[in-house]
Design a protein around this motif. Structure first.
Motif, PDB file in Angstrom:
ATOM      1  N   LEU A 105     -34.528  25.652 -63.147  1.00  0.00           N
ATOM      2  CA  LEU A 105     -35.411  25.950 -64.265  1.00  0.00           C
ATOM      3  C   LEU A 105     -35.391  24.814 -65.281  1.00  0.00           C
ATOM      4  CD1 LEU A 105     -33.453  28.733 -63.681  1.00  0.00           C
ATOM      5  CD2 LEU A 105     -35.401  29.714 -64.859  1.00  0.00           C
ATOM      6  N   ARG A 106     -36.473  24.663 -66.008  1.00  0.00           N
ATOM      7  CA  ARG A 106     -36.506  23.636 -67.048  1.00  0.00           C
ATOM      8  C   ARG A 106     -35.666  24.106 -68.239  1.00  0.00           C
ATOM      9  NH1 ARG A 106     -39.361  24.968 -71.462  1.00  0.00           N
ATOM     10  NH2 ARG A 106     -41.021  26.535 -71.322  1.00  0.00           N
ATOM     11  N   GLN A 107     -35.069  23.166 -68.922  1.00  0.00           N
ATOM     12  CA  GLN A 107     -34.296  23.489 -70.114  1.00  0.00           C
ATOM     13  C   GLN A 107     -35.255  23.741 -71.280  1.00  0.00           C
ATOM     14  OE1 GLN A 107     -31.452  20.395 -70.932  1.00  0.00           O
ATOM     15  NE2 GLN A 107     -30.427  20.590 -68.954  1.00  0.00           N
ATOM     16  N   PRO A 108     -35.126  24.878 -71.961  1.00  0.00           N
ATOM     17  CA  PRO A 108     -36.004  25.152 -73.099  1.00  0.00           C
ATOM     18  C   PRO A 108     -35.611  24.290 -74.295  1.00  0.00           C
ATOM     19  CG  PRO A 108     -34.343  26.848 -72.917  1.00  0.00           C
ATOM     20  CD  PRO A 108     -34.173  25.975 -71.710  1.00  0.00           C
ATOM     21  N   GLN A 109     -36.574  24.013 -75.146  1.00  0.00           N
ATOM     22  CA  GLN A 109     -36.334  23.249 -76.367  1.00  0.00           C
ATOM     23  C   GLN A 109     -36.696  24.128 -77.565  1.00  0.00           C
ATOM     24  OE1 GLN A 109     -35.008  20.121 -76.266  1.00  0.00           O
ATOM     25  NE2 GLN A 109     -34.931  20.332 -74.029  1.00  0.00           N
ATOM     26  N   HIS A 110     -35.763  24.252 -78.508  1.00  0.00           N
ATOM     27  CA  HIS A 110     -36.003  25.065 -79.699  1.00  0.00           C
ATOM     28  C   HIS A 110     -35.767  24.211 -80.941  1.00  0.00           C
ATOM     29  CE1 HIS A 110     -35.983  28.590 -77.089  1.00  0.00           C
ATOM     30  NE2 HIS A 110     -34.783  28.253 -76.650  1.00  0.00           N
ATOM     31  N   SER A 111     -36.611  24.357 -81.937  1.00  0.00           N
ATOM     32  CA  SER A 111     -36.465  23.617 -83.195  1.00  0.00           C
ATOM     33  C   SER A 111     -35.779  24.498 -84.229  1.00  0.00           C
ATOM     34  CB  SER A 111     -37.840  23.182 -83.719  1.00  0.00           C
ATOM     35  OG  SER A 111     -37.753  22.751 -85.063  1.00  0.00           O
ATOM     36  N   LEU A 112     -34.587  24.093 -84.673  1.00  0.00           N
ATOM     37  CA  LEU A 112     -33.848  24.886 -85.650  1.00  0.00           C
ATOM     38  C   LEU A 112     -34.588  24.945 -86.984  1.00  0.00           C
ATOM     39  CD1 LEU A 112     -31.382  26.476 -86.554  1.00  0.00           C
ATOM     40  CD2 LEU A 112     -30.231  24.293 -87.038  1.00  0.00           C
ATOM     41  N   GLU A 113     -35.068  23.809 -87.465  1.00  0.00           N
ATOM     42  CA  GLU A 113     -35.749  23.803 -88.759  1.00  0.00           C
ATOM     43  C   GLU A 113     -36.984  24.698 -88.739  1.00  0.00           C
ATOM     44  OE1 GLU A 113     -37.306  20.669 -92.176  1.00  0.00           O
ATOM     45  OE2 GLU A 113     -36.552  19.921 -90.257  1.00  0.00           O
ATOM     46  N   GLN A 114     -37.749  24.615 -87.675  1.00  0.00           N
ATOM     47  CA  GLN A 114     -38.949  25.458 -87.562  1.00  0.00           C
ATOM     48  C   GLN A 114     -38.570  26.935 -87.548  1.00  0.00           C
ATOM     49  OE1 GLN A 114     -41.246  24.690 -84.031  1.00  0.00           O
ATOM     50  NE2 GLN A 114     -43.007  25.872 -84.727  1.00  0.00           N
ATOM     51  N   ALA A 115     -37.509  27.273 -86.816  1.00  0.00           N
ATOM     52  CA  ALA A 115     -37.076  28.668 -86.742  1.00  0.00           C
ATOM     53  C   ALA A 115     -36.616  29.169 -88.100  1.00  0.00           C
ATOM     54  CB  ALA A 115     -35.940  28.804 -85.726  1.00  0.00           C
ATOM     55  N   VAL A 116     -35.851  28.366 -88.837  1.00  0.00           N
ATOM     56  CA  VAL A 116     -35.339  28.776 -90.147  1.00  0.00           C
ATOM     57  C   VAL A 116     -36.490  28.991 -91.127  1.00  0.00           C
ATOM     58  CG1 VAL A 116     -33.962  28.054 -92.135  1.00  0.00           C
ATOM     59  CG2 VAL A 116     -33.088  27.698 -89.821  1.00  0.00           C
ATOM     60  N   VAL A 117     -37.447  28.087 -91.116  1.00  0.00           N
ATOM     61  CA  VAL A 117     -38.605  28.225 -92.017  1.00  0.00           C
ATOM     62  C   VAL A 117     -39.361  29.515 -91.726  1.00  0.00           C
ATOM     63  CG1 VAL A 117     -40.864  27.257 -92.613  1.00  0.00           C
ATOM     64  CG2 VAL A 117     -38.877  25.748 -92.402  1.00  0.00           C
ATOM     65  N   GLN A 118     -39.585  29.800 -90.438  1.00  0.00           N
ATOM     66  CA  GLN A 118     -40.314  31.014 -90.069  1.00  0.00           C
ATOM     67  C   GLN A 118     -39.534  32.264 -90.432  1.00  0.00           C
ATOM     68  OE1 GLN A 118     -41.032  30.342 -85.889  1.00  0.00           O
ATOM     69  NE2 GLN A 118     -42.940  29.228 -86.261  1.00  0.00           N
ATOM     70  N   LEU A 119     -38.236  32.264 -90.169  1.00  0.00           N
ATOM     71  CA  LEU A 119     -37.403  33.431 -90.458  1.00  0.00           C
ATOM     72  C   LEU A 119     -37.260  33.675 -91.948  1.00  0.00           C
ATOM     73  CD1 LEU A 119     -34.661  32.789 -87.781  1.00  0.00           C
ATOM     74  CD2 LEU A 119     -36.125  34.808 -87.862  1.00  0.00           C
ATOM     75  N   ALA A 120     -37.268  32.614 -92.736  1.00  0.00           N
ATOM     76  CA  ALA A 120     -37.110  32.754 -94.180  1.00  0.00           C
ATOM     77  C   ALA A 120     -38.278  33.506 -94.804  1.00  0.00           C
ATOM     78  CB  ALA A 120     -36.973  31.377 -94.829  1.00  0.00           C
ATOM     79  N   ASP A 121     -39.427  33.503 -94.111  1.00  0.00           N
ATOM     80  CA  ASP A 121     -40.611  34.208 -94.615  1.00  0.00           C
ATOM     81  C   ASP A 121     -40.706  35.649 -94.119  1.00  0.00           C
ATOM     82  OD1 ASP A 121     -41.492  32.003 -96.004  1.00  0.00           O
ATOM     83  OD2 ASP A 121     -42.653  31.217 -94.322  1.00  0.00           O
ATOM     84  N   GLY A 122     -39.802  36.033 -93.228  1.00  0.00           N
ATOM     85  CA  GLY A 122     -39.892  37.381 -92.671  1.00  0.00           C
ATOM     86  C   GLY A 122     -38.552  38.073 -92.615  1.00  0.00           C
ATOM     87  N   ASN A 123     -38.091  38.357 -91.406  1.00  0.00           N
ATOM     88  CA  ASN A 123     -36.818  39.056 -91.233  1.00  0.00           C
ATOM     89  C   ASN A 123     -35.654  38.205 -91.720  1.00  0.00           C
ATOM     90  OD1 ASN A 123     -38.128  41.231 -89.989  1.00  0.00           O
ATOM     91  ND2 ASN A 123     -38.059  40.220 -88.000  1.00  0.00           N
ATOM     92  N   ALA A 124     -34.587  38.885 -92.131  1.00  0.00           N
ATOM     93  CA  ALA A 124     -33.409  38.192 -92.651  1.00  0.00           C
ATOM     94  C   ALA A 124     -32.790  37.300 -91.575  1.00  0.00           C
ATOM     95  CB  ALA A 124     -32.387  39.199 -93.150  1.00  0.00           C
ATOM     96  N   ILE A 125     -32.433  36.087 -91.982  1.00  0.00           N
ATOM     97  CA  ILE A 125     -31.788  35.128 -91.092  1.00  0.00           C
ATOM     98  C   ILE A 125     -30.424  35.647 -90.656  1.00  0.00           C
ATOM     99  CG2 ILE A 125     -30.649  32.862 -91.115  1.00  0.00           C
ATOM    100  CD1 ILE A 125     -33.009  31.877 -92.858  1.00  0.00           C
ATOM    101  N   PHE A 126     -30.070  35.406 -89.392  1.00  0.00           N
ATOM    102  CA  PHE A 126     -28.784  35.870 -88.857  1.00  0.00           C
ATOM    103  C   PHE A 126     -28.377  34.943 -87.711  1.00  0.00           C
ATOM    104  CE2 PHE A 126     -26.794  39.744 -86.435  1.00  0.00           C
ATOM    105  CZ  PHE A 126     -25.540  39.168 -86.559  1.00  0.00           C
ATOM    106  N   PHE A 127     -27.554  33.943 -88.020  1.00  0.00           N
ATOM    107  CA  PHE A 127     -27.160  32.949 -87.031  1.00  0.00           C
ATOM    108  C   PHE A 127     -25.651  32.914 -86.828  1.00  0.00           C
ATOM    109  CE2 PHE A 127     -31.286  31.050 -88.163  1.00  0.00           C
ATOM    110  CZ  PHE A 127     -31.754  30.671 -86.923  1.00  0.00           C
TER     111      PHE A 127
END
Length: 278
Positions: A105-127
């Motif tokens: 399988l291909r390795q997925p790529q996730h952007s931490l900064e993008q995820a944090v920005v999106q989460l900050a506008d909605g559900n509470a961040i939990f990392f």
């Protein structure tokens, strides 16, 4: 059917199974077993290999498990796959009792900064932030428990175990497909980013100034720091945290295994956010 263990494709698959560099160079990883194959996102799958004996068993199965086998055969019938001899499959497998099917399988790529920005506008961040976790089983278990607890994702330093190690993949029991994960050079990078977006970052630490973990409120944006199994968190990393917490221990036990400690903390957050009593 591939029958020679010296086949160039077999050599490549063996390298992908056993060598992190080979996986990094191609940007892929190997997932083995029926469950891991069936749960894999179809768009991630690049190649499928099945052993000759496994395929025969699936075709001839008359047990009560035929429903699952039918699902597998239906899925295989819609995709290209390659059959290999039993000897070849044992060569490319990482398990002592191979199930007979694996996928590249291909390795997925996730952007931490993008995820944090999106989460900050909605559900509470939990990392969860993992610094130099070395045991593949611990890393995989944290992802698996994290999915159950509802985490936003797992952040790990480059010095941590390779998340695409087959032992990690197996330990996640499929959570690798559903829990976003992020690799950073230093834990302090992630801490700084999260704090910019109002996240309280707690260092799991046995220092005297640490507070019992169940005395804190985690209903807001929260992250936990978990350190290396032997050395714990580096001092400079712990000093970046907003606060320090500890899991109180009875008897003569000094601390919990990294995965167990992470699980205790994650499920306390889950309990509080479900409206659990203080």
């Amino acid at each position: 059917m591939i029958v020679s263990t010296t086949n160039s494709k077999v050599k490549r698959l063996t390298a992908l199974t056993h060598k992190a560099k080979a996986r990094r160079d191609e940007g892929v990883f190997v997932a083995e077993g029926i469950k891991m194959f069936l749960e894999a996102p179809k768009e991630w799958i690049q190649e499928i290999y099945v052993s000759e004996i496994f395929l025969e068993k699936m075709h001839n199965d008359k047990s009560g498990n035929s429903g699952k086998n039918k699902q597998l055969m239906d899925t295989l019938s819609k995709q290209k796959y390659e059959v290999v001899s039993e000897e070849v499959y044992k060569k490319i497998s990482d398990t002592q009792t191979p199930q007979g099917i694996l996928a590249v399988l291909r390795q997925p790529q996730h952007s931490l900064e993008q995820a944090v920005v999106q989460l900050a506008d909605g559900n509470a961040i939990f990392f969860m932030i993992l610094e130099n976790i070395q045991d593949p089983g611990n890393l995989g278990t944290i992802l698996r428990a994290g999915e159950g607890a509802g985490i936003s994702g797992v952040i790990m330093t480059k010095e941590s175990a390779d998340i695409f190690n087959p032992k990690v993949i197996r330990s996640t029991m499929g959570s690798i497909y559903r829990v976003p994960f992020y690799i950073v050079g230093q834990a302090s990078e992630a801490i700084s980013l999260l704090q910019q977006y109002g996240t309280t970052v707690y260092a799991a630490d046995l220092e005297s100034q640490s507070v019992d973990y169940d005395k804190k409120d985690y209903t807001g944006a929260t992250a936990f720091l978990i350190g290396n199994e032997a050395a714990g968190l580096r001092r400079e990393t712990a000093d970046c945290a907003t606060g320090r917490i500890r899991i109180p221990m009875a008897g003569k036990t000094e601390s919990l295994n990294a995965a167990m400690a992470a699980t205790v903390l994650m499920y306390e957050v889950s309990r509080q956010r479900r409206g659990g009593l203080k």
